[in-house]
Design a protein around this motif. Sequence first.
Motif, short mmCIF file in Angstrom:
data_model
loop_
_atom_site.label_atom_id
_atom_site.label_comp_id
_atom_site.label_asym_id
_atom_site.label_seq_id
_atom_site.Cartn_x
_atom_site.Cartn_y
_atom_site.Cartn_z
N CYS A 1 124.93 110.90 1.94
CA CYS A 1 124.22 111.33 0.73
C CYS A 1 122.72 111.17 0.93
CB CYS A 1 124.69 110.51 -0.47
SG CYS A 1 123.84 110.92 -1.99
N GLU B 1 120.46 111.16 -1.47
CA GLU B 1 119.78 110.55 -2.61
C GLU B 1 119.13 109.25 -2.17
OE1 GLU B 1 119.48 111.44 -5.97
OE2 GLU B 1 120.21 113.40 -5.30
N CYS C 1 120.88 105.73 -1.41
CA CYS C 1 122.34 105.86 -1.50
C CYS C 1 122.99 105.75 -0.12
CB CYS C 1 122.73 107.17 -2.16
SG CYS C 1 124.51 107.35 -2.36
N CYS D 1 129.55 112.90 -2.73
CA CYS D 1 129.20 111.48 -2.79
C CYS D 1 129.91 110.89 -4.00
CB CYS D 1 127.69 111.31 -2.93
SG CYS D 1 127.20 109.63 -3.34
N GLU E 1 128.99 108.69 -5.90
CA GLU E 1 128.05 108.38 -6.96
C GLU E 1 127.35 109.65 -7.47
OE1 GLU E 1 127.35 105.12 -7.84
OE2 GLU E 1 125.86 105.68 -9.36
N HIS E 2 127.00 110.55 -6.53
CA HIS E 2 126.13 111.67 -6.90
C HIS E 2 126.80 113.04 -6.86
CE1 HIS E 2 123.31 108.43 -5.53
NE2 HIS E 2 122.78 108.75 -6.69
ZN LIG Z 1 124.95 109.38 -3.26
#
Ligand SMILES: [Zn+2]
Length: 309
Positions: free
Chosen positions: A189, A191, A194, A203, A205-206
């Motif tokens: 990822c 980000e 991250c 991802c 999370e994202h």
């Molecule tokens: Zn991420």
Amino acid sequence: MSDLRTHAAEIAEQFSDHLDVDEDDVEERLQNLVDEYRVPVDEARRSVVNSYLDEAGLERDELGRGGAEETLLADIDQDEQWVDVTAKVVDLWEPRSDSISQVGLLGDESGTLKFVSFKTSELPELDEGSVYHLGNVVTDEYQGNFSVKLNRTTSIEELDEDIEVGDDDVTVEGALVDIQSGSGLIKRCPEEGCTRVLQNGRCNEHGNVEGEFDLRIKGVLDDGEEVHDIIFNKEMTEELTGITLEEAKQMAMDALDTTIVVDEMRDDLVGVYYRVTGPTFGRYVLADETERLTGPADAESVLIKARSI
Ligand SMILES: [Zn+2]
């Protein structure tokens, strides 16, 4: 100001089981002694503590030290413990969150440990390379990894000494018996902060992101008695396999398939003996140094294994 505030917070904490002590009141009393009567801070503190002891009808030794005990970093193996440590600031990192004022690595003779200091604690900043006695830090655990958090009640005293920081690296030797999924040419990822490995372009999370290519091997090393999970980062993987990230990308592009990379790595590495040295992270050994061994490191254990087949 913030120095007195820290003392006030510590004193309030010390008496929290005995008296209803308000931090602001403590600070005011300290301030008064220091500003009006030019009393040194240490003496002011002693005087204020004594007055609260009188108020509570306690002797000094009944107060204890708020439960904090001097601890070596390597001995920290529980969450939420209040401890004192004497350590050198080995490294400072760029905080990834606005709420963090400092994050880095502390070291003492037993090893190293991450520390975090939050902006709300209003503590003075620690200098890299300096040694401090840190009173009343609280331990924290995340996925088997321990750290210490500095907090409002933490006392910071810079010491005029050096510490020979201990090495908590481990060395394991054995045959690489498996390469696990999530190895080879992977995507991370992009980000900030991250770096999670993407699963099918996602991802955790994202969500769906345009990943960045990286090389990694999650290997299993069998030393004849137990198995060790090893992570080889990009540099180590390139060294181990002779395949650079660029070459791996080219291989994947030619084959229209990224898994060709890990397949080739598996063919080359599995069954080979290695000596791996590096720090541990949870159950993983993070390879810093890898040496290819010509044969079994411990012939005895291989013999035992051979007989058992
Ligand atoms: Zn991420």
